[in-house]
Design an enzyme around this catalytic site. Structure first.
Site, PDB file in Angstrom:
ATOM      1  N   CYS A  35       0.938  -1.163  -0.321  1.00  0.00           N
ATOM      2  CA  CYS A  35       0.063  -0.180  -0.109  1.00  0.00           C
ATOM      3  C   CYS A  35       0.843   0.713  -0.175  1.00  0.00           C
ATOM      4  O   CYS A  35       1.998   0.978  -0.376  1.00  0.00           O
ATOM      5  CB  CYS A  35      -0.762  -0.043   0.982  1.00  0.00           C
ATOM      6  SG  CYS A  35      -0.137  -0.039   2.914  1.00  0.00           S
ATOM      7  N   ARG A  36       0.100   2.044   0.634  1.00  0.00           N
ATOM      8  CA  ARG A  36       1.184   3.855   0.377  1.00  0.00           C
ATOM      9  C   ARG A  36       2.593   3.421   1.553  1.00  0.00           C
ATOM     10  O   ARG A  36       3.543   3.820   1.352  1.00  0.00           O
ATOM     11  CB  ARG A  36       0.026   4.748   0.911  1.00  0.00           C
ATOM     12  CG  ARG A  36       1.251   6.570   1.180  1.00  0.00           C
ATOM     13  CD  ARG A  36       0.634   7.074   1.336  1.00  0.00           C
ATOM     14  NE  ARG A  36       1.163   8.131   1.144  1.00  0.00           N
ATOM     15  CZ  ARG A  36       1.346   9.197   2.365  1.00  0.00           C
ATOM     16  NH1 ARG A  36       1.030   7.968   3.504  1.00  0.00           N
ATOM     17  NH2 ARG A  36       2.549   9.848   2.233  1.00  0.00           N
TER      18      ARG A  36
END
Length: 106
Positions: A64-65
């Site tokens: 993810c981020r």
């Protein structure tokens, strides 16, 4: 407990021909900012409905981020019987720092 793999470790395994599936759980708009080639994209909220697209026998690294959402998805996948799931430590932000500095941080 969820195991973690660094972006450098993932790339080393990919270069050795032993790369797990890289599952990117970010939203579509995030891919427009920064993406990793070859990653399978299933947004976090779609994972339960698209579980059949994933092979529980294959090793998975979730991205993810920054590592929070991917950690949640990795835990969920373990609960669903996936035996070898990793969280990509630091997410796409760490990927940009360790592997590809051309990626735009956001």
């Amino acid at each position: 407990m969820i195991k973690e793999m660094s972006p450098r470790e993932f790339v080393a395994r990919r270069e050795a021909g032993d790369a797990p599936v890289l599952l990117d759980v970010r939203e579509d708009w995030e891919l427009g900012i920064a993406r990793v080639d070859g990653a399978l994209h299933i947004p976090m909220g779609d994972v339960p409905a698209r579980l059949a697209e994933l092979d529980p026998a294959r090793e998975l690294v979730v991205l993810c981020r920054s590592g929070g959402r991917s950690g949640q998805v990795a835990r969920y996948l373990q609960q669903q019987g996936f035996s070898s799931v990793w969280n990509l430590a630091g997410g796409i932000l760490a990927w940009g720092q360790q592997v590809d500095p051309s990626l735009t941080p956001y």
